[in-house]
Design a protein around this motif. Structure first.
Motif: not given
Ligand code: MG
Ligand code: IPE
Ligand code: IPE
Length: 245
Positions: A22-23, A26, A73
């Protein structure tokens, strides 16, 4: 790549490590890049983590690449992620195969184009004899969906209620060929399961790091293994270090 002989590994390496990668979004945003750049950096990172996992003696690596909820999404991102799946197979299959990696898929392929489904199945077939590392790719995977599928199949197979045990259920899950994960890693600091291995992870140890997935390097994987090595897995029993007098 680091030389395995120079690395000090803990003694009890987990047999099965599962990662919620994850990430990526970001990571990209923090660099002023589009989200897809984060996903591509995530794939580059996956390559080095697969190699490190094999070097460290992990036998099963399960990676969460696309959840049943990720269809929500924006269409362009979903399309981009599907393209990445296809690209990875095209570009990486040869080297994965040469490195003794056996590819498996958990989740549902039905929602992919037939040609892409065939490509995934072919990749699984090509690598099926490899045994250095089993790589379970969770793509269009959801733990609840997996349990629903298992229940449907048990009913379709005419299994009687009294025949249903925990091990029967385990045999009907997508992961029937893998042991339960010993260690689940989640990058980017989120403290939630997000529908990942909700049955199999009943007694997994967790390692959550703030590091975004593209920056999660082999050294941090080693750090996670060292943290895992210090854990006492009690499975409901009392501590072996604190036996009653
Ligand atoms: Mg995520
Ligand atoms: C993980 O990164 C990759 C997938 C879920 C496909 P994210 O895309 O979730 O990145 P963040 O959480 O938005 O930073
Ligand atoms: C979990 O990450 C799914 C994958 C890493 C593939 P998400 O980013 O989709 O999870 P939530 O939405 O933050 O729980």
């Amino acid at each position: 790549m680091t030389n395995a002989s120079e690395i000090k590994l803990p003694e009890n390496i987990p047999e099965h490590v599962a990662i919620i990668m994850d990430g990526n979004g970001r990571w990209a945003r923090s660099r002023g890049l589009p989200r897809m750049a984060g996903h591509r950096a995530g794939v580059d990172n996956l390559r080095r983590i697969i190699e490190a996992a094999a070097e460290y003696g992990i036998k099963y690596l399960t990676i969460y690449a696309f959840s049943t909820e990720n269809w929500k999404r924006p269409p362009a991102e979903v399309k981009g992620l599907i393209n990445i799946l296809e690209d990875v197979i095209d570009r990486e299959l040869k080297s994965l195969d040469e490195n003794g990696v056996q590819l498996r898929h958990i989740g549902r392929l039905e929602q992919l184009r037939p040609e892409l489904q065939a490509k995934v199945k072919q990749a699984i077939k090509i690598t099926e004899e490899n045994d250095r590392l089993i790589l379970n790719v969770a793509w269009n995977y959801g733990g609840r969906d997996e349990i629903v599928c298992a229940i449907r199949e048990m009913i379709a197979d005419g299994i009687e209620p009294e025949e249903i045990t925990e091990s029967t259920v385990g045999r009907y899950l997508f992961t029937s060929e893998s042991p339960d994960p010993d260690l689940i890693i989640r990058t980017s600091g989120e403290m939630r399961v997000s529908n990942f291995l909700i049955w199999q992870g009943a007694y997994s140890e967790w390692y959550v790091t703030k590091t975004y997935w593209p920056d999660f390097d082999p050294e941090e994987l080693l750090e996670a293994l060292n943290v895992y090595a210090q854990r006492e897995r009690r499975y409901g029993r009392i501590s072996g270090k604190a036996l009653p007098r």
